[in-house]
Design an enzyme around this catalytic site. Structure first.
Site, PDB file in Angstrom:
ATOM      1  N   ASP A  59       0.842  -1.190   0.000  1.00  0.00           N
ATOM      2  CA  ASP A  59       0.000   0.000   0.000  1.00  0.00           C
ATOM      3  C   ASP A  59       0.881   1.244   0.000  1.00  0.00           C
ATOM      4  OD1 ASP A  59      -1.807   2.028   0.372  1.00  0.00           O
ATOM      5  OD2 ASP A  59      -2.419   1.411   2.386  1.00  0.00           O
ATOM      6  N   GLU A 138      31.627   9.574   4.121  1.00  0.00           N
ATOM      7  CA  GLU A 138      32.300   9.548   5.419  1.00  0.00           C
ATOM      8  C   GLU A 138      31.257   9.786   6.520  1.00  0.00           C
ATOM      9  OE1 GLU A 138      35.678  12.194   5.595  1.00  0.00           O
ATOM     10  OE2 GLU A 138      36.076  11.963   3.456  1.00  0.00           O
ATOM     11  N   GLU A 140      29.388   9.967  10.011  1.00  0.00           N
ATOM     12  CA  GLU A 140      29.705  10.086  11.429  1.00  0.00           C
ATOM     13  C   GLU A 140      28.436   9.825  12.249  1.00  0.00           C
ATOM     14  OE1 GLU A 140      33.151  13.539  10.919  1.00  0.00           O
ATOM     15  OE2 GLU A 140      31.102  14.100  11.443  1.00  0.00           O
ATOM     16  N   GLU A 195      35.838  10.106  16.639  1.00  0.00           N
ATOM     17  CA  GLU A 195      35.777  11.469  16.107  1.00  0.00           C
ATOM     18  C   GLU A 195      35.966  12.487  17.232  1.00  0.00           C
ATOM     19  OE1 GLU A 195      35.641  13.707  13.876  1.00  0.00           O
ATOM     20  OE2 GLU A 195      35.903  12.477  12.096  1.00  0.00           O
ATOM     21  N   GLU A 202      33.428   7.519  13.409  1.00  0.00           N
ATOM     22  CA  GLU A 202      33.338   7.504  11.957  1.00  0.00           C
ATOM     23  C   GLU A 202      33.846   6.163  11.451  1.00  0.00           C
ATOM     24  OE1 GLU A 202      34.757  10.964   9.802  1.00  0.00           O
ATOM     25  OE2 GLU A 202      35.665   9.678   8.258  1.00  0.00           O
ATOM     26  N   HIS A 251      30.545  13.688   4.725  1.00  0.00           N
ATOM     27  CA  HIS A 251      31.214  14.235   3.545  1.00  0.00           C
ATOM     28  C   HIS A 251      31.065  13.262   2.379  1.00  0.00           C
ATOM     29  CE1 HIS A 251      34.157  16.557   6.410  1.00  0.00           C
ATOM     30  NE2 HIS A 251      32.888  16.872   6.592  1.00  0.00           N
ATOM     31  N   ARG A 322      40.458  22.873   4.953  1.00  0.00           N
ATOM     32  CA  ARG A 322      39.178  22.212   5.159  1.00  0.00           C
ATOM     33  C   ARG A 322      38.057  23.166   5.554  1.00  0.00           C
ATOM     34  NH1 ARG A 322      39.851  16.527   6.006  1.00  0.00           N
ATOM     35  NH2 ARG A 322      42.050  15.945   5.844  1.00  0.00           N
ATOM     36  N   GLU A 339      35.395  16.765  -2.808  1.00  0.00           N
ATOM     37  CA  GLU A 339      34.769  16.464  -1.517  1.00  0.00           C
ATOM     38  C   GLU A 339      33.772  17.565  -1.152  1.00  0.00           C
ATOM     39  OE1 GLU A 339      36.022  15.528   3.141  1.00  0.00           O
ATOM     40  OE2 GLU A 339      37.390  16.646   1.839  1.00  0.00           O
ATOM     41  N   ARG A 341      31.340  18.906   1.701  1.00  0.00           N
ATOM     42  CA  ARG A 341      31.468  18.699   3.135  1.00  0.00           C
ATOM     43  C   ARG A 341      30.231  19.066   3.957  1.00  0.00           C
ATOM     44  NH1 ARG A 341      34.987  21.397   5.751  1.00  0.00           N
ATOM     45  NH2 ARG A 341      35.785  19.674   7.004  1.00  0.00           N
TER      46      ARG A 341
END
Length: 450
Positions: A59, A138, A140, A195, A202, A251, A322, A339, A341
């Site tokens: 359904d 990645e 976490e 982490e 992670e 990420h 970063r 990447e 983030r």
């Protein structure tokens, strides 16, 4: 054993052999709703032929965002390549098999509201351009204790920090148990570590084509929650469960391959990045405000996306540091990647990967040049300096992100009108419930003062 390289008849033969060899008693059919919540139905193994022949009906009106009650009949078409034996048993000692399913309508057409079908449609767009889309996530998460009634409490087993070891990292053995279960499901786990936050972890698994990666993210979250529950703990992928410490992100490391080669790599180009890689970044940055409601889909997501916790708040890209939203990791050759983030693990991975792919492809198609890369730490910049460099911020709330989504035709086209309408409707409902609630912070801040 990889089923993806086999034809259908070979797949069916191998599946039936595995079912017999492992004494499978039950088959789980798994799907995902528009909000990224996993759903499933379990059938006895006697129904295997019916399952394989796409005859299992459900359904659709009972699944969030799927269908109206007058058009609710839906069919589950198992992707035979996703068949696995789950690493736990039934109560009678038998094994459990699992398929991930696509949702179809009674007239044998892919249902436009099925998130897996949305991603498959986006991958077809990439295929027309000769590309295969690969993604390495990645994810976490936090591990918390439970109270005497079995309810989760915001208390962790440790006070460890980034890369800390046992005995500070008291959940090291929990991660080991999770990895054993993942490897039994065919995952190639590349790394696991503690982490930044107490109780935060992670686990990274090898990149794969985008559809496999989205499937893997869903089963990864299920395995983490199941193993921690069996150990008397509670795992959460909520982006910001505890005030004042790091939030959990996911990420996305992305690359496009053509004829077996990573087209983001060009040994002769500046920074060894191809034009396609640069344009892909340009597409991401152009559409990021419209993407954010999909990659960061809940109210709590925006408690993570604030300055001060190394979260990617600012719309910029870099080869070195970063702090920007998009980073180009140092490795080149086959490992060249972009990447992104800001995504968090609350997102629906099928919708997130579909939309970021279409945004990146738009950059390539229209040769969208990104702004100049920023190699300074943006977190240390004053607002005036960010303004001078035209560095803007991501949406500050779910409502802001929804408004940006409504303006972005490229992202809406990637989702399709049905998913766009149902997603925005659900998120506005969530926002309105939130803004009508009076929160503890408001009582503490205003009750006595006013």
């Amino acid at each position: 054993m990889s089923l993806s390289s086999k034809n259908r008849n070979e797949q069916v033969k191998i599946i039936k052999e595995l079912v017999k060899e492992h004494n499978v008693k039950s088959i789980v059919l798994q799907l995902v709703d528009i909000l990224g919540i996993a759903k499933s139905i379990t059938l006895p193994v006697s129904q295997l032929d019916k399952i394989i022949d796409n005859e299992v009906m459900f359904d659709g009106s009972s699944i969030d965002g799927f269908a109206r009650i007058e058009e609710s009949d839906m069919y589950l078409y198992p992707d035979l390549a996703t068949f696995v034996i789950l690493p736990w048993k039934t109560h009678n000692g038998g094994a459990i098999g699992r398929f991930i399913c696509n949702v179809y309508t009674p007239d044998d057409k892919p249902f436009i509201g099925c998130p897996r079908n949305v991603l498959k449609r986006a991958l077809e767009e990439a295929k027309k351009m000769g590309y295969t889309f690969y993604v390495g996530p990645e994810p976490e998460f936090y591990i918390f204790n439970k109270d005497e009634k079995g309810n989760p409490i915001l208390e962790s087993n440790d006070k460890a920090g980034y890369f800390d070891m046992a005995p500070l990292d008291r959940d090291e053995e929990v991660r080991e148990a999770i990895i054993v279960a993942l490897e039994a499901l065919g995952f190639e786990v590349e790394a696991s570590h503690h982490e930044c936050g107490p109780g935060q972890h992670e686990i990274d698994f090898k990149y794969a084509d985008a559809l496999t990666t989205a499937d893997n993210i869903m089963i990864f979250k299920y395995v983490v929650k199941r193993i921690t529950d069996e150990l008397g703990l509670f795992a959460s992928f909520m982006p910001k469960p505890v005030e004042g410490i790091a939030g959990s992100g996911m990420h996305l490391n992305m690359s496009l391959f053509k004829d077996g080669k990573n087209i983001f790599f060009d040994p002769e180009a500046k920074n060894q990045l191809s034009d396609e890689a640069v344009y892909f970044v340009g597409g991401l940055l152009k559409h990021i405000n419209g993407l954010t409601a999909i990659t960061n889909p809940i109210i709590n997501s925006y408690k993570r996306l604030v300055p001060g916790f190394e979260a990617p708040v600012y719309i910029a890209w870099s080869h070195k540091n970063r702090s920007p939203l998009v980073r180009i990791p140092a490795k080149r050759g086959l490992s060249t990647r972009v990447e992104l983030r800001n995504p968090d693990p609350a997102c629906n991975p099928y919708l997130a990967l579909a939309t970021v792919l279409i945004a990146g492809l738009d950059g390539i198609k229209n040769k969208i040049e990104p702004p100049k890369s920023v190699n300074q730490n943006i977190y240390d910049m004053e607002s005036e300096e960010r303004s001078e460099k035209h560095i803007e911020s991501l949406p500050m709330s779910l409502y802001d992100a929804i408004m940006e989504l409504e303006k972005n035709e490229t992202v809406k086209e990637a989702l399709g009108s049905h998913v766009t309408e149902k997603f925005i409707s659900a998120k506005l409902r969530e926002w309105n419930l939130y803004r009508k609630s009076v929160h503890e912070w408001e009582i503490e801040e205003y009750l006595r003062a006013y």
